[in-house]
Design a protein around this motif. Sequence first.
Motif, PDB file in Angstrom:
ATOM      1  N   GLY A  53      45.321-106.358 -35.499  1.00  0.00           N
ATOM      2  CA  GLY A  53      46.558-106.672 -34.810  1.00  0.00           C
ATOM      3  C   GLY A  53      46.697-106.008 -33.454  1.00  0.00           C
ATOM      4  O   GLY A  53      47.762-106.095 -32.829  1.00  0.00           O
ATOM      5  N   GLY A  54      45.631-105.351 -32.967  1.00  0.00           N
ATOM      6  CA  GLY A  54      45.689-104.647 -31.697  1.00  0.00           C
ATOM      7  C   GLY A  54      45.586-105.575 -30.493  1.00  0.00           C
ATOM      8  O   GLY A  54      45.289-106.774 -30.620  1.00  0.00           O
ATOM      9  N   ASP A  55      45.822-105.017 -29.318  1.00  0.00           N
ATOM     10  CA  ASP A  55      45.768-105.785 -28.077  1.00  0.00           C
ATOM     11  C   ASP A  55      44.334-106.188 -27.750  1.00  0.00           C
ATOM     12  O   ASP A  55      43.401-105.377 -27.898  1.00  0.00           O
ATOM     13  CB  ASP A  55      46.348-104.956 -26.932  1.00  0.00           C
ATOM     14  N   LEU A  56      44.139-107.428 -27.320  1.00  0.00           N
ATOM     15  CA  LEU A  56      42.798-107.948 -27.010  1.00  0.00           C
ATOM     16  C   LEU A  56      42.602-108.173 -25.516  1.00  0.00           C
ATOM     17  O   LEU A  56      41.683-108.879 -25.112  1.00  0.00           O
ATOM     18  CB  LEU A  56      42.560-109.263 -27.765  1.00  0.00           C
ATOM     19  N   GLY A  57      43.454-107.558 -24.695  1.00  0.00           N
ATOM     20  CA  GLY A  57      43.364-107.761 -23.254  1.00  0.00           C
ATOM     21  C   GLY A  57      42.021-107.364 -22.682  1.00  0.00           C
ATOM     22  O   GLY A  57      41.455-108.074 -21.840  1.00  0.00           O
ATOM     23  N   GLU A  58      41.461-106.249 -23.129  1.00  0.00           N
ATOM     24  CA  GLU A  58      40.166-105.793 -22.625  1.00  0.00           C
ATOM     25  C   GLU A  58      39.051-106.745 -23.030  1.00  0.00           C
ATOM     26  O   GLU A  58      38.135-107.020 -22.255  1.00  0.00           O
ATOM     27  CB  GLU A  58      39.876-104.378 -23.139  1.00  0.00           C
ATOM     28  N   VAL A  59      39.134-107.263 -24.251  1.00  0.00           N
ATOM     29  CA  VAL A  59      38.132-108.217 -24.727  1.00  0.00           C
ATOM     30  C   VAL A  59      38.202-109.501 -23.906  1.00  0.00           C
ATOM     31  O   VAL A  59      37.174-110.037 -23.474  1.00  0.00           O
ATOM     32  CB  VAL A  59      38.333-108.527 -26.221  1.00  0.00           C
ATOM     33  N   ARG A  60      39.403-109.999 -23.663  1.00  0.00           N
ATOM     34  CA  ARG A  60      39.566-111.230 -22.883  1.00  0.00           C
ATOM     35  C   ARG A  60      39.003-111.065 -21.467  1.00  0.00           C
ATOM     36  O   ARG A  60      38.391-111.988 -20.920  1.00  0.00           O
ATOM     37  CB  ARG A  60      41.040-111.618 -22.824  1.00  0.00           C
ATOM     38  N   GLY A 108      32.296-110.417 -42.833  1.00  0.00           N
ATOM     39  CA  GLY A 108      33.282-109.421 -43.217  1.00  0.00           C
ATOM     40  C   GLY A 108      33.663-108.426 -42.149  1.00  0.00           C
ATOM     41  O   GLY A 108      34.510-107.566 -42.377  1.00  0.00           O
ATOM     42  N   VAL A 109      33.054-108.521 -40.957  1.00  0.00           N
ATOM     43  CA  VAL A 109      33.347-107.541 -39.903  1.00  0.00           C
ATOM     44  C   VAL A 109      34.559-107.938 -39.061  1.00  0.00           C
ATOM     45  O   VAL A 109      34.982-107.187 -38.185  1.00  0.00           O
ATOM     46  CB  VAL A 109      32.125-107.321 -38.980  1.00  0.00           C
ATOM     47  N   GLY A 110      35.123-109.121 -39.308  1.00  0.00           N
ATOM     48  CA  GLY A 110      36.295-109.564 -38.566  1.00  0.00           C
ATOM     49  C   GLY A 110      35.984-110.489 -37.407  1.00  0.00           C
ATOM     50  O   GLY A 110      36.837-110.721 -36.545  1.00  0.00           O
ATOM     51  N   LYS A 111      34.774-111.041 -37.383  1.00  0.00           N
ATOM     52  CA  LYS A 111      34.360-111.886 -36.268  1.00  0.00           C
ATOM     53  C   LYS A 111      35.199-113.168 -36.194  1.00  0.00           C
ATOM     54  O   LYS A 111      35.699-113.536 -35.122  1.00  0.00           O
ATOM     55  CB  LYS A 111      32.864-112.223 -36.404  1.00  0.00           C
ATOM     56  N   SER A 112      35.336-113.865 -37.298  1.00  0.00           N
ATOM     57  CA  SER A 112      36.103-115.110 -37.289  1.00  0.00           C
ATOM     58  C   SER A 112      37.579-114.857 -37.015  1.00  0.00           C
ATOM     59  O   SER A 112      38.243-115.655 -36.340  1.00  0.00           O
ATOM     60  CB  SER A 112      35.926-115.842 -38.624  1.00  0.00           C
ATOM     61  N   THR A 113      38.117-113.758 -37.527  1.00  0.00           N
ATOM     62  CA  THR A 113      39.508-113.398 -37.240  1.00  0.00           C
ATOM     63  C   THR A 113      39.698-113.185 -35.746  1.00  0.00           C
ATOM     64  O   THR A 113      40.701-113.615 -35.155  1.00  0.00           O
ATOM     65  CB  THR A 113      39.895-112.120 -38.004  1.00  0.00           C
ATOM     66  N   LEU A 114      38.720-112.541 -35.127  1.00  0.00           N
ATOM     67  CA  LEU A 114      38.771-112.301 -33.690  1.00  0.00           C
ATOM     68  C   LEU A 114      38.721-113.617 -32.911  1.00  0.00           C
ATOM     69  O   LEU A 114      39.483-113.822 -31.963  1.00  0.00           O
ATOM     70  CB  LEU A 114      37.609-111.391 -33.284  1.00  0.00           C
ATOM     71  N   VAL A 115      37.834-114.515 -33.314  1.00  0.00           N
ATOM     72  CA  VAL A 115      37.714-115.807 -32.637  1.00  0.00           C
ATOM     73  C   VAL A 115      39.022-116.577 -32.738  1.00  0.00           C
ATOM     74  O   VAL A 115      39.501-117.170 -31.767  1.00  0.00           O
ATOM     75  CB  VAL A 115      36.547-116.623 -33.228  1.00  0.00           C
ATOM     76  N   ASN A 116      39.635-116.586 -33.918  1.00  0.00           N
ATOM     77  CA  ASN A 116      40.891-117.299 -34.100  1.00  0.00           C
ATOM     78  C   ASN A 116      42.013-116.719 -33.237  1.00  0.00           C
ATOM     79  O   ASN A 116      42.902-117.450 -32.780  1.00  0.00           O
ATOM     80  CB  ASN A 116      41.302-117.269 -35.573  1.00  0.00           C
ATOM     81  N   ALA A 117      41.966-115.403 -33.004  1.00  0.00           N
ATOM     82  CA  ALA A 117      42.979-114.776 -32.163  1.00  0.00           C
ATOM     83  C   ALA A 117      42.752-115.105 -30.691  1.00  0.00           C
ATOM     84  O   ALA A 117      43.702-115.277 -29.925  1.00  0.00           O
ATOM     85  CB  ALA A 117      42.960-113.266 -32.374  1.00  0.00           C
ATOM     86  N   LEU A 118      41.495-115.209 -30.295  1.00  0.00           N
ATOM     87  CA  LEU A 118      41.163-115.501 -28.899  1.00  0.00           C
ATOM     88  C   LEU A 118      41.342-116.975 -28.559  1.00  0.00           C
ATOM     89  O   LEU A 118      41.701-117.322 -27.425  1.00  0.00           O
ATOM     90  CB  LEU A 118      39.715-115.084 -28.603  1.00  0.00           C
ATOM     91  N   VAL A 119      41.064-117.839 -29.527  1.00  0.00           N
ATOM     92  CA  VAL A 119      41.168-119.290 -29.319  1.00  0.00           C
ATOM     93  C   VAL A 119      42.112-119.858 -30.378  1.00  0.00           C
ATOM     94  O   VAL A 119      41.659-120.283 -31.450  1.00  0.00           O
ATOM     95  CB  VAL A 119      39.790-119.975 -29.399  1.00  0.00           C
ATOM     96  N   PRO A 120      43.410-119.833 -30.131  1.00  0.00           N
ATOM     97  CA  PRO A 120      44.360-120.369 -31.116  1.00  0.00           C
ATOM     98  C   PRO A 120      44.021-121.809 -31.484  1.00  0.00           C
ATOM     99  O   PRO A 120      43.726-122.633 -30.635  1.00  0.00           O
ATOM    100  CB  PRO A 120      45.704-120.289 -30.371  1.00  0.00           C
ATOM    101  N   GLY A 121      44.035-122.063 -32.777  1.00  0.00           N
ATOM    102  CA  GLY A 121      43.697-123.404 -33.240  1.00  0.00           C
ATOM    103  C   GLY A 121      42.226-123.594 -33.533  1.00  0.00           C
ATOM    104  O   GLY A 121      41.809-124.680 -33.937  1.00  0.00           O
ATOM    105  N   LEU A 138      37.757-121.111 -23.997  1.00  0.00           N
ATOM    106  CA  LEU A 138      38.858-120.165 -23.932  1.00  0.00           C
ATOM    107  C   LEU A 138      40.086-120.833 -23.315  1.00  0.00           C
ATOM    108  O   LEU A 138      39.958-121.616 -22.364  1.00  0.00           O
ATOM    109  CB  LEU A 138      38.454-118.937 -23.116  1.00  0.00           C
ATOM    110  N   PRO A 139      41.267-120.537 -23.825  1.00  0.00           N
ATOM    111  CA  PRO A 139      42.473-121.182 -23.289  1.00  0.00           C
ATOM    112  C   PRO A 139      42.832-120.647 -21.909  1.00  0.00           C
ATOM    113  O   PRO A 139      42.560-119.489 -21.583  1.00  0.00           O
ATOM    114  CB  PRO A 139      43.544-120.819 -24.330  1.00  0.00           C
ATOM    115  N   ALA A 140      43.476-121.498 -21.090  1.00  0.00           N
ATOM    116  CA  ALA A 140      43.941-121.104 -19.758  1.00  0.00           C
ATOM    117  C   ALA A 140      44.949-119.948 -19.906  1.00  0.00           C
ATOM    118  O   ALA A 140      45.656-119.858 -20.908  1.00  0.00           O
ATOM    119  CB  ALA A 140      44.576-122.300 -19.058  1.00  0.00           C
ATOM    120  N   PRO A 141      44.964-119.033 -18.936  1.00  0.00           N
ATOM    121  CA  PRO A 141      44.297-119.103 -17.623  1.00  0.00           C
ATOM    122  C   PRO A 141      42.849-118.630 -17.625  1.00  0.00           C
ATOM    123  O   PRO A 141      42.232-118.566 -16.577  1.00  0.00           O
ATOM    124  CB  PRO A 141      45.168-118.171 -16.770  1.00  0.00           C
ATOM    125  N   LEU A 142      42.312-118.279 -18.797  1.00  0.00           N
ATOM    126  CA  LEU A 142      40.922-117.843 -18.847  1.00  0.00           C
ATOM    127  C   LEU A 142      39.991-119.037 -18.682  1.00  0.00           C
ATOM    128  O   LEU A 142      40.347-120.182 -18.980  1.00  0.00           O
ATOM    129  CB  LEU A 142      40.621-117.150 -20.178  1.00  0.00           C
TER     130      LEU A 142
END
Length: 327
Positions: free
Chosen positions: A180-187, A202-215, A241-245
Motif C-alpha cells: 500500500g506504499g507510494d509508487l512514485g519512485e517506481v513510476r 508470491g513476491v507481489g509482482k502481479s499486485t504491483l503491475v495491477n497498481a501501476l496499470v489499473p485494469g 502505462l497510463p497517461a501522463p506516463l
Amino acid sequence: MDEDDVRNRPSGRSSRPRTKQRPAHVDAAAGMVVSVDRGRYGVLLNDPPLQLITMRARELGRTAIAVGDRVEVVGDLTGAPDTLSRIVRVSERETVLRRTADDNDPYERVIVANADQLLIVTALADPPPRYGLIDRAVVAALTANIEPILLLTKNDLASPEEVLKNYSALDVPTLTTSKGGDLGEVRAVLDGKITVFVGHSGVGKSTLVNALVPGAGRSTGVVSGIGKGRHTSTSVVALQLPAPLTGWVIDTPGVRSFGLAHVTAQDVLWAFPDLEDGAVQCPGSCEHLTAADGCKLDDWIASGHSTPARLEAFRRLLVSRSDLGEP
C-alpha cells in the motif's frame, strides 16, 4: 477399354512454376506485439492505436515472434470480432532477453524483445530473497545490454540492508516498496521505458503491475505454507502505462528457474569493463574463477585497476550460471 476410359486422379498441385519472389506488402501497418498465445499474436498498431489478433505469415517460416517485437501487419486491420490479419515482417531487435529451461538445455527461449530495463522483483520476506534467481536475472540482463533494476517488496516486514549490501558492488539500481506504499519512485523509473518484470511467484509482482496499470487484471495469489508462491500470471503480456506516463510494463509468469546455458564467461566479462583489460592476460581457456587456475584478475585488482568487491561480484555471477540448485 482404351485410353479414353482411363481416369487420372488430380495431383492437387498447381502446374504453375514456383517463384521466390514475395509480395512487397507496401501497405503493411506497423505495430508492436503485446501478447502471444498458441500461434496467435496480439499486435497494437501505431496508427491508429488499434489492437489486432494476428497470425504469422507463411513467408516468415519459423521466424520466432516475441512480445515486444516491432512488426508489420497486412489483412483485415479493422479489429472487428472474428477477423484475423498476418504479420509479414519482423524488424531487427535492439535487445533480446533470453533464458533456457535449465542449465543443461541447449535451446534458448526468447522472453521479450526490445526491452530497455529488467525489473527484478524480490520480496524481503514471505517468501525470503532467493539470491540465485537475482544473480541469474542480473547476468541475463547485463549480457543482453538491458539495465537490471532490483525492486525489493514488503520492506515493512524486513530490512533491505543485507540485500543492498550484497549488490552494492554491481551498481544495480535498487528500489523498495511496502504494501500500500507510494509508487512514485517506481513510476519515475518506468516512465518512457520498456520494462520487463520478472520474479518468483508470491513476491507481489502481479499486485504491483495491477497498481501501476489499473485494469490490467493480472492474477494474484498467496504464499504457501512452505514459503513459496503459487503461480498466478501464466503468460507474457505488454501493458501500456497510463497517461501522463509513457512506456510499457511487460509482465512475465512467476519463474522457478532461469537457465543460462547460452551465457559464456566472456559474455559476463563484457558487462565488467573495469575487468576486461585485465582478463587479456589470462590463459585462453580461463574461466576467471580462481588465481590457482591461472586467472590474472587477482593481479589486476592488486595493481589498483578495480576493487576486490567488483571481482567478487563478477565471480559470483559466473558461478551462478552453473548453480544447479533452485535459484
